[in-house]
Design a protein around this motif. Structure first.
Motif, short mmCIF file in Angstrom:
data_model
loop_
_atom_site.label_atom_id
_atom_site.label_comp_id
_atom_site.label_asym_id
_atom_site.label_seq_id
_atom_site.Cartn_x
_atom_site.Cartn_y
_atom_site.Cartn_z
N ARG A 284 -95.12 4.82 -42.83
CA ARG A 284 -94.19 4.76 -41.70
C ARG A 284 -94.78 4.06 -40.48
O ARG A 284 -94.09 3.88 -39.48
CB ARG A 284 -93.74 6.18 -41.33
N THR A 285 -96.05 3.65 -40.53
CA THR A 285 -96.63 2.89 -39.43
C THR A 285 -96.45 1.39 -39.63
O THR A 285 -96.91 0.60 -38.80
CB THR A 285 -98.14 3.21 -39.28
N ARG A 286 -95.81 0.99 -40.72
CA ARG A 286 -95.57 -0.42 -41.03
C ARG A 286 -94.10 -0.61 -41.39
O ARG A 286 -93.37 0.37 -41.58
CB ARG A 286 -96.45 -0.86 -42.21
N PRO A 287 -93.64 -1.87 -41.51
CA PRO A 287 -92.28 -2.08 -42.02
C PRO A 287 -92.10 -1.37 -43.36
O PRO A 287 -92.99 -1.38 -44.22
CB PRO A 287 -92.21 -3.60 -42.16
N LEU A 288 -90.94 -0.77 -43.54
CA LEU A 288 -90.74 0.22 -44.59
C LEU A 288 -90.31 -0.40 -45.92
O LEU A 288 -89.19 -0.19 -46.40
CB LEU A 288 -89.72 1.26 -44.12
N TRP A 289 -91.22 -1.19 -46.52
CA TRP A 289 -90.91 -1.77 -47.83
C TRP A 289 -92.20 -2.16 -48.54
O TRP A 289 -93.24 -2.34 -47.93
CB TRP A 289 -90.01 -2.99 -47.69
N GLU A 290 -92.08 -2.31 -49.86
CA GLU A 290 -93.17 -2.79 -50.72
C GLU A 290 -92.56 -3.63 -51.84
O GLU A 290 -91.38 -3.49 -52.17
CB GLU A 290 -93.95 -1.62 -51.34
N GLY B 241 -95.08 -12.29 -72.73
CA GLY B 241 -95.44 -13.10 -71.58
C GLY B 241 -94.53 -12.93 -70.38
O GLY B 241 -94.58 -13.72 -69.43
N ARG B 242 -93.69 -11.91 -70.38
CA ARG B 242 -92.76 -11.71 -69.27
C ARG B 242 -93.47 -11.07 -68.07
O ARG B 242 -94.56 -10.52 -68.19
CB ARG B 242 -91.59 -10.84 -69.70
N LEU B 243 -92.79 -11.16 -66.93
CA LEU B 243 -93.26 -10.55 -65.69
C LEU B 243 -92.15 -9.64 -65.16
O LEU B 243 -91.00 -9.74 -65.57
CB LEU B 243 -93.59 -11.61 -64.64
N ALA B 244 -92.51 -8.78 -64.24
CA ALA B 244 -91.51 -7.96 -63.56
C ALA B 244 -91.80 -7.97 -62.07
O ALA B 244 -92.96 -8.05 -61.65
CB ALA B 244 -91.53 -6.53 -64.10
N VAL B 245 -90.74 -7.93 -61.29
CA VAL B 245 -90.86 -7.79 -59.85
C VAL B 245 -90.10 -6.53 -59.45
O VAL B 245 -88.90 -6.41 -59.72
CB VAL B 245 -90.30 -9.02 -59.10
N LEU B 246 -90.81 -5.60 -58.85
CA LEU B 246 -90.23 -4.34 -58.40
C LEU B 246 -90.18 -4.32 -56.88
O LEU B 246 -91.21 -4.56 -56.23
CB LEU B 246 -91.04 -3.15 -58.91
N THR B 247 -89.02 -4.06 -56.30
CA THR B 247 -88.91 -3.93 -54.85
C THR B 247 -88.64 -2.47 -54.50
O THR B 247 -87.99 -1.74 -55.26
CB THR B 247 -87.78 -4.80 -54.29
N LYS B 248 -89.12 -2.09 -53.35
CA LYS B 248 -89.00 -0.69 -52.88
C LYS B 248 -88.75 -0.75 -51.38
O LYS B 248 -89.63 -1.14 -50.62
CB LYS B 248 -90.29 0.06 -53.21
N SER B 249 -87.54 -0.38 -50.96
CA SER B 249 -87.13 -0.50 -49.56
C SER B 249 -86.59 0.83 -49.06
O SER B 249 -85.87 1.53 -49.79
CB SER B 249 -86.04 -1.56 -49.40
#
Length: 488
Positions: free
Chosen positions: A131-137, A147-155
């Motif tokens: 909570r001391t930074r912008p709230l996302w990863e 050979g696939r990749l994944a992108v996970l967002t957390k907001s």
């Protein structure tokens, strides 16, 4: 200074009340690199092999996010609370914004199976945001099979709304392989307001309101009617809350939380098969989706007890746009993979019905009936008095409000109002797109459904203490879908 809206502030304070109010998306990316077989075939045909597209690696993902952050300005801002809760918190630029803190790398051990990916997503979504930074990863996950990749967002939920502010995954993808680069954004952080400045500003606003009210009484400029309107809205909203408490959902373990640890799983079924079922029974594809979820919850209940009463139900809340797609178009021009804040309605799933065909007929009938019932409308978590600026006892009030407004249903479900067409991330095809629904207090399970490229993609997030074997839900989806096909 821009204050959080009353609703966004409520979600922000819910974190302090013990909930983890973040959401996101899981994108599975198939790298666009020519295989050895294709290269050999092109060589034999005397054709030049297609040049390999630059790989999607950490550096390229960071560059893409930096370029698109101008579309989601809240992702470079802090939430600054006001002393003693004199007013709602404010948005302020992060002077020490470090994009490499927010975007991280992770890898799966061989063989990179789906259950390993789900386990990693579960652990990431269990951790609270800083909570001391912008709230996302954001996480670039390597090592998936083939050979696939994944992108996970957390907001954090307060970053996203139903119209203006999108979740970051929604601005990263393009509708063609050609990556659209935006003009360079020369962003410089503005100074962070001090605590004393915030307190003085809050007091000034509070003092200004009574002055405006007195002025309206003396001059009769029309604001008196607005005050009466506020009183009327407050009475109606309080009455609505009382009605919701009286019309609570059936008692269920799905309305309790035991641990902050989450579990996640996902699965997809072909839309074509669901469309055939819908055509046979003269209903919508979303009715079939709801019936599949009913079959999943029926099997889950049977795993806990040997029998189910014929009249047993599970109550869910759905977006109204899933029944009337034109509602989504009135709010936004494009379908969204991370839908929040839209009006919803509460309906019952007849999990006690053994016959899948009868279950579908009942699901469709109940959904059509309740979607047009004012008593079943749900506006989600909303402040009782949003017109007031002060936020006394914010943690306590947010906890109490979420407890009241979440009683009318057992499981929140997000469903599609429209299909999402093929998307590309940095020129590479997104093969699968799953939503990670927001997970609130008093609930042990949330379900998200996205219609993407001819498939219906289900995702489940749960309290691990209540549903320790969530992976069975993905198996139940397949079984429930196949029994509906067999009924044809």
């Amino acid at each position: 200074m821009t204050r959080l809206s009353p609703r966004d502030a409520t979600f922000y304070f819910l974190d302090e009340a013990g909930a983890t109010t973040h959401l996101g998306a899981l994108l599975i990316v198939a790298p666009d690199t020519p295989t050895k077989a294709k290269q050999a075939g092109a060589k034999q045909a005397g054709e030049a092999s297609a040049p390999a597209r630059p790989a999607l690696d950490y550096k390229r993902l960071v560059e893409l996010v930096e370029n698109r952050l101008q579309l989601v300005p809240r992702y470079r801002q802090l939430v600054i609370p006001v002393t003693l809760g004199l007013a709602r918190p404010v948005w302020a630029d992060d002077p020490d914004f470090d994009i490499n803190f927010h975007i991280r790398r992770a890898g799966l051990p061989a063989p990179g199976a789906t259950d390993q990916l789900d386990d990693l997503v579960s652990r990431i979504m269990s951790r609270p945001l800083d909570r001391t930074r912008p709230l996302w990863e954001m996480y670039l996950i390597e090592g998936l099979a083939d050979g696939r990749l994944a992108v996970l967002t957390k907001s954090h939920r307060c970053l996203v709304d139903e119209i203006e502010h999108r979740e970051i995954s929604e601005v990263l993808t393009d509708d063609s392989r050609e990556q659209e680069m935006m003009p360079e954004d020369l962003w410089m952080a503005r100074s962070v307001p001090t605590a004393s400045r915030l307190a003085v500003g809050a007091i000034a606003e509070a003092v200004a309101r009574p002055g405006d009210l007195i002025s309206s009484v003396l001059t009769g400029n029309g604001l008196v009617s607005e005050a009466w309107s506020l009183a009327g809205r407050t009475v109606r909203r309080t009455g609505s809350l009382v009605q919701q408490v009286m019309d609570s959902a059936p008692a269920s373990p799905l309305n309790r939380s035991s641990t902050p640890t989450r579990s996640f799983t996902e699965v997809s079924v072909p839309r074509r098969g669901c469309a055939k079922i819908a055509e046979r029974y003269n209903c919508t594809v979303n009715d079939v989706v709801l019936t599949i979820i009913s079959g999943v919850l029926r099997r889950w209940k049977l795993s806990l007890a040997s029998t189910i009463a014929p009249g047993d139900t599970v109550r869910v809340v759905l977006p109204l746009s899933s029944r009337d797609p034109s509602m989504q178009h009135r709010m936004d021009t494009e379908p969204r993979s991370v839908a929040v804040g839209t009006p919803g309605f509460v309906t019952d799933l007849p999990v006690g019905e053994d016959n899948p065909s009868m279950r579908l007929v009942q699901v469709a009938g109940l959904a059509n009936r309740y979607a047009h019932s004012s008593r079943r409308v749900s506006m989600g978590i909303r402040p009782i008095l949003p017109e007031l600026g002060m936020v006394p006892f914010a943690e306590f009030s947010s906890r109490a409000l979420s407890t009241i407004t979440n009683r009318p249903y057992n499981v929140p479900v997000t469903m599609p109002s429209a299909p999402i067409s093929r998307r590309y991330l940095a020129g590479h095809k997104v093969s699968d797109m799953y939503s990670v629904p927001v997970f609130l207090q008093q609930h042990a399970l949330a379900v998200g459904v996205v219609e993407y490229c001819g498939t219906l993609q289900f995702s489940f997030i749960a309290d691990r203490g209540v549903l320790p074997d969530l992976v069975a839900m993905s198996e139940y989806v397949t079984e429930s879908y196949e029994e509906l096909l067999a009924a044809l």
